[in-house]
Design an enzyme around this catalytic site. Structure first.
Site, PDB file in Angstrom:
ATOM      1  N   ARG A 118       0.809  -1.234   0.000  1.00  0.00           N
ATOM      2  CA  ARG A 118       0.000   0.000   0.000  1.00  0.00           C
ATOM      3  C   ARG A 118       0.838   1.279   0.000  1.00  0.00           C
ATOM      4  NH1 ARG A 118      -2.838  -3.162   3.710  1.00  0.00           N
ATOM      5  NH2 ARG A 118      -4.593  -4.188   2.701  1.00  0.00           N
ATOM      6  N   LYS A 140       2.673  11.948 -11.029  1.00  0.00           N
ATOM      7  CA  LYS A 140       1.859  11.076 -11.888  1.00  0.00           C
ATOM      8  C   LYS A 140       2.682   9.834 -12.166  1.00  0.00           C
ATOM      9  CE  LYS A 140      -1.178  14.223 -14.414  1.00  0.00           C
ATOM     10  NZ  LYS A 140      -1.513  14.792 -15.732  1.00  0.00           N
ATOM     11  N   GLU A 182       9.345  20.399 -24.033  1.00  0.00           N
ATOM     12  CA  GLU A 182       8.642  20.611 -22.756  1.00  0.00           C
ATOM     13  C   GLU A 182       9.179  21.857 -22.041  1.00  0.00           C
ATOM     14  OE1 GLU A 182       5.951  18.956 -21.931  1.00  0.00           O
ATOM     15  OE2 GLU A 182       6.070  17.070 -23.040  1.00  0.00           O
ATOM     16  N   LYS A 224       6.481  23.915 -12.909  1.00  0.00           N
ATOM     17  CA  LYS A 224       5.658  22.718 -12.691  1.00  0.00           C
ATOM     18  C   LYS A 224       5.280  22.599 -11.217  1.00  0.00           C
ATOM     19  CE  LYS A 224       4.609  18.023 -13.747  1.00  0.00           C
ATOM     20  NZ  LYS A 224       4.775  16.856 -14.579  1.00  0.00           N
ATOM     21  N   GLU A 234      -5.131  17.363 -10.701  1.00  0.00           N
ATOM     22  CA  GLU A 234      -5.662  17.839 -11.981  1.00  0.00           C
ATOM     23  C   GLU A 234      -7.177  17.984 -12.010  1.00  0.00           C
ATOM     24  OE1 GLU A 234      -3.449  16.406 -15.370  1.00  0.00           O
ATOM     25  OE2 GLU A 234      -5.111  16.887 -16.704  1.00  0.00           O
ATOM     26  N   ARG A 238      -3.930  22.211 -13.393  1.00  0.00           N
ATOM     27  CA  ARG A 238      -2.855  21.321 -13.874  1.00  0.00           C
ATOM     28  C   ARG A 238      -3.005  20.976 -15.355  1.00  0.00           C
ATOM     29  NH1 ARG A 238       0.222  16.421 -10.652  1.00  0.00           N
ATOM     30  NH2 ARG A 238       1.561  15.832 -12.392  1.00  0.00           N
ATOM     31  N   ASN A 242      -0.719  20.349 -20.135  1.00  0.00           N
ATOM     32  CA  ASN A 242      -0.948  19.566 -21.355  1.00  0.00           C
ATOM     33  C   ASN A 242      -1.105  20.439 -22.588  1.00  0.00           C
ATOM     34  OD1 ASN A 242      -0.799  17.048 -20.155  1.00  0.00           O
ATOM     35  ND2 ASN A 242      -2.916  17.188 -19.436  1.00  0.00           N
ATOM     36  N   HIS A 245      -0.748  19.162 -26.179  1.00  0.00           N
ATOM     37  CA  HIS A 245      -0.778  17.701 -26.089  1.00  0.00           C
ATOM     38  C   HIS A 245      -1.979  17.076 -26.802  1.00  0.00           C
ATOM     39  CE1 HIS A 245       2.459  18.390 -23.302  1.00  0.00           C
ATOM     40  NE2 HIS A 245       2.529  17.136 -22.914  1.00  0.00           N
ATOM     41  N   HIS A 249      -1.076  14.240 -29.057  1.00  0.00           N
ATOM     42  CA  HIS A 249      -1.521  12.846 -28.887  1.00  0.00           C
ATOM     43  C   HIS A 249      -2.163  12.339 -30.176  1.00  0.00           C
ATOM     44  CE1 HIS A 249      -1.695  13.323 -24.235  1.00  0.00           C
ATOM     45  NE2 HIS A 249      -0.528  12.889 -24.641  1.00  0.00           N
ATOM     46  N   HIS A 262       7.325  11.718 -28.117  1.00  0.00           N
ATOM     47  CA  HIS A 262       6.285  12.520 -27.475  1.00  0.00           C
ATOM     48  C   HIS A 262       6.593  14.033 -27.604  1.00  0.00           C
ATOM     49  CE1 HIS A 262       3.257  13.663 -24.565  1.00  0.00           C
ATOM     50  NE2 HIS A 262       4.190  14.275 -23.849  1.00  0.00           N
TER      51      HIS A 262
HETATM   52  P1  NAD Z   1      12.356   6.968 -22.047  1.00  0.00           P
HETATM   53  O1  NAD Z   1      12.240   6.740 -20.617  1.00  0.00           O
HETATM   54  O2  NAD Z   1      11.876   5.899 -22.977  1.00  0.00           O
HETATM   55  O3  NAD Z   1      13.878   7.298 -22.406  1.00  0.00           O
HETATM   56  C1  NAD Z   1      14.236   7.548 -23.754  1.00  0.00           C
HETATM   57  C2  NAD Z   1      15.429   6.670 -24.198  1.00  0.00           C
HETATM   58  O4  NAD Z   1      16.618   7.240 -23.679  1.00  0.00           O
HETATM   59  C3  NAD Z   1      15.377   5.247 -23.682  1.00  0.00           C
HETATM   60  O5  NAD Z   1      15.885   4.386 -24.675  1.00  0.00           O
HETATM   61  C4  NAD Z   1      16.308   5.281 -22.477  1.00  0.00           C
HETATM   62  O6  NAD Z   1      16.866   4.023 -22.161  1.00  0.00           O
HETATM   63  C5  NAD Z   1      17.369   6.235 -22.965  1.00  0.00           C
HETATM   64  N1  NAD Z   1      18.080   6.977 -21.922  1.00  0.00           N
HETATM   65  C6  NAD Z   1      17.576   7.508 -20.796  1.00  0.00           C
HETATM   66  N2  NAD Z   1      18.501   8.228 -20.167  1.00  0.00           N
HETATM   67  C7  NAD Z   1      19.618   8.138 -20.888  1.00  0.00           C
HETATM   68  C8  NAD Z   1      20.924   8.693 -20.754  1.00  0.00           C
HETATM   69  N3  NAD Z   1      21.227   9.539 -19.773  1.00  0.00           N
HETATM   70  N4  NAD Z   1      21.853   8.385 -21.681  1.00  0.00           N
HETATM   71  C9  NAD Z   1      21.536   7.575 -22.725  1.00  0.00           C
HETATM   72  N5  NAD Z   1      20.328   7.041 -22.935  1.00  0.00           N
HETATM   73  C10 NAD Z   1      19.372   7.320 -22.015  1.00  0.00           C
HETATM   74  O7  NAD Z   1      11.613   8.315 -22.516  1.00  0.00           O
HETATM   75  P2  NAD Z   1      11.312   9.698 -21.788  1.00  0.00           P
HETATM   76  O8  NAD Z   1      11.111  10.674 -22.891  1.00  0.00           O
HETATM   77  O9  NAD Z   1      12.263   9.997 -20.723  1.00  0.00           O
HETATM   78  O10 NAD Z   1       9.901   9.417 -21.079  1.00  0.00           O
HETATM   79  C11 NAD Z   1       8.746   9.103 -21.809  1.00  0.00           C
HETATM   80  C12 NAD Z   1       7.729   8.504 -20.865  1.00  0.00           C
HETATM   81  O11 NAD Z   1       7.422   9.471 -19.865  1.00  0.00           O
HETATM   82  C13 NAD Z   1       6.423   8.118 -21.517  1.00  0.00           C
HETATM   83  O12 NAD Z   1       6.038   6.845 -21.066  1.00  0.00           O
HETATM   84  C14 NAD Z   1       5.432   9.176 -21.009  1.00  0.00           C
HETATM   85  O13 NAD Z   1       4.117   8.676 -20.921  1.00  0.00           O
HETATM   86  C15 NAD Z   1       6.011   9.499 -19.674  1.00  0.00           C
HETATM   87  N6  NAD Z   1       5.648  10.836 -19.159  1.00  0.00           N
HETATM   88  C16 NAD Z   1       5.181  10.905 -17.887  1.00  0.00           C
HETATM   89  C17 NAD Z   1       4.867  12.130 -17.344  1.00  0.00           C
HETATM   90  C18 NAD Z   1       4.418  12.209 -15.912  1.00  0.00           C
HETATM   91  O14 NAD Z   1       3.993  13.287 -15.477  1.00  0.00           O
HETATM   92  N7  NAD Z   1       4.525  11.139 -15.168  1.00  0.00           N
HETATM   93  C19 NAD Z   1       5.042  13.307 -18.082  1.00  0.00           C
HETATM   94  C20 NAD Z   1       5.537  13.205 -19.381  1.00  0.00           C
HETATM   95  C21 NAD Z   1       5.846  11.952 -19.913  1.00  0.00           C
HETATM   96  N1  GLY Z   2       2.860  16.022 -17.681  1.00  0.00           N
HETATM   97  C1  GLY Z   2       1.643  16.611 -17.245  1.00  0.00           C
HETATM   98  C2  GLY Z   2       1.449  16.576 -15.763  1.00  0.00           C
HETATM   99  O1  GLY Z   2       2.323  16.195 -15.030  1.00  0.00           O
HETATM  100  O2  GLY Z   2       0.410  16.927 -15.315  1.00  0.00           O
END
Ligand code: NAD
Ligand code: GLY
Length: 359
Positions: A118, A140, A182, A224, A234, A238, A242, A245, A249, A262
């Site tokens: 939990r 998130k 971003e 942020k 949200e 919040r 987006n 987005h 999307h 993305h």
């Molecule tokens: P990712 O985590 O897939 O990383 C991108 C690539 O870079 C991967 O192949 C990873 O292994 C590589 N990588 C990471 N760090 C590295 C480094 N320092 N050196 C070399 N390679 C490296 O992609 P991302 O863009 O970081 O994240 C995308 C994800 O984040 C999506 O799933 C999206 O839905 C999520 N997201 C979440 C939120 C949130 O608020 N939680 C907000 C935006 C996006």
């Molecule tokens: N990436 C949008 C949020 O965190 O709300």
């Protein structure tokens, strides 16, 4: 080192930003509550940074889980692998999970932490620019379901975020630029001075200058943090995070996940949303040009792929979570540095924007 605090009462936490923070062992150790620590990362990041994180940890019981790399592994199987490892080691409620990676690892590990017994502590060590300015901050967490992206998740805040600018040196160029989208977003939605700073410093940022990066990450996180502190779950404000987005999307889904990163899809979406803001009489044409120019200077795409025509765009945008009673609602700009809350948009203006982009 810079510190940005995210103010959420008992769930408040610091975001540490600076170069070579992975080696500052005091930073991570002061957020551990017991000697049970598990670091979760992926096959790409493990050979680059895992040893340094393990060296920094003082906990005697430190374990690792190394997941395969990719968005397709942001799923319940990965969460179950983390649960299995925690159970095998009989880790208790006082254990801490550490997410070392980009948004995929951060979202997956955060969700596992929210669920195990939990809820146990977790720490975010984001290694992509996108994760340092966006996904690791704000709580998130979640994974994808075969029928929808990010459909299974929880709001769950970490103990701290450690954003080491130096790890961005190994990030490939395309991923780095996707993170810049971003950064530009924060300037557009609520920080006009920051937008001007990004205009003046784009080349320095693209050269991954440590000071410029630290400033951009700090300012993005301050923006942020302010929004999340006001509306953690949200229910209103919040949603402005987006911006761009809904169009983005539609591009990601319409082209099949994987063709556009993305951040690339969001970059195009922000240009389209700016154009639509102009049609409502909010932005001046010169401001829309200014935004498109900055996106292009970042090496990001500013217009959608030819394969998506207006009808397909409208169809894809109709499933957005912000829509209410079938009415399309979008986040638009009243000015550079000021986003309005989601609102219905006259369809003729939206169609004009989609046609303006050539299709
Ligand atoms: P990712 O985590 O897939 O990383 C991108 C690539 O870079 C991967 O192949 C990873 O292994 C590589 N990588 C990471 N760090 C590295 C480094 N320092 N050196 C070399 N390679 C490296 O992609 P991302 O863009 O970081 O994240 C995308 C994800 O984040 C999506 O799933 C999206 O839905 C999520 N997201 C979440 C939120 C949130 O608020 N939680 C907000 C935006 C996006
Ligand atoms: N990436 C949008 C949020 O965190 O709300």
């Amino acid at each position: 080192m810079k510190t940005v605090n995210i103010d959420l009462g008992k769930r408040s936490y610091p975001i540490y930003i600076g170069s070579h923070l992975l080696d500052k062992s005091a930073l991570v150790n002061k957020h551990l509550h017991s000697n049970q620590v598990m670091v979760v990362t992926n096959e790409t990041i493990a050979p680059l940074y895992l040893a340094r994180v393990m060296d920094a940890l003082k906990a005697p019981v430190t374990e690792t889980v190394i997941l395969p790399d990719g968005e397709i592994y942001k799923n319940m199987q990965s969460v179950n692998r983390i649960f299995d490892a925690l159970m095998d080691l009989r880790f208790s409620r006082n254990a801490t999970l550490i997410a070392l990676g980009g948004g995929v690892i951060g979202d997956t590990v955060g969700f596992a932490a929210a669920c195990y017994q939990r809820g146990i502590s977790f720490i975010q060590i984001p290694t992509t620019l996108l994760a340092q300015v966006d996904s690791s901050v704000g709580g998130k967490t979640g994974v994808n379901h075969p029928k929808g992206k990010n459909m299974i998740g929880a709001f769950y805040q970490p103990q701290c975020v450690i954003a080491d600018t130096q790890v961005l040196a190994t990030l490939d160029d395309r991923q780095f630029r996707a993170g810049i989208a971003e950064v530009v977003k924060y300037g557009l939605i609520r920080d006009a001075d920051f937008f001007c700073w990004v205009e003046k410093n784009m080349e320095t940022l693209l050269a991954r200058d440590d000071d410029a990066l630290a400033f951009a990450i700090e300012r993005s996180c301050i923006n942020k943090a302010d929004v999340v502190a006001e509306d953690e779950r949200e229910s209103g404000l919040r949603a402005i995070l987006n911006f761009g987005h809904t169009f983005g999307h539609a591009i990601e889904t319409g082209t099949g996940y994987g063709e556009y990163l993305h951040g690339e899809a969001v970059a195009i979406g922000m240009c389209q949303a700016a154009d639509l803001s102009m049609r409502l009489g909010w932005l001046q044409p010169e401001e829309v040009e200014r935004i498109e120019k900055l996106i292009s200077r970042a090496g990001l795409p500013a217009s959608p792929p030819e394969s998506l025509d207006s009808d397909r765009f409208l169809e894809l945008m109709a499933v957005d979570k912000k829509n209410i009673d079938g009415k399309l609602r979008l986040i638009l700009l009243e000015a550079i540095g000021h986003a309005a809350l989601p609102q219905p948009v006259p369809i003729e203006h939206l169609q004009a924007t989609l046609s303006e982009y050539g299709r």
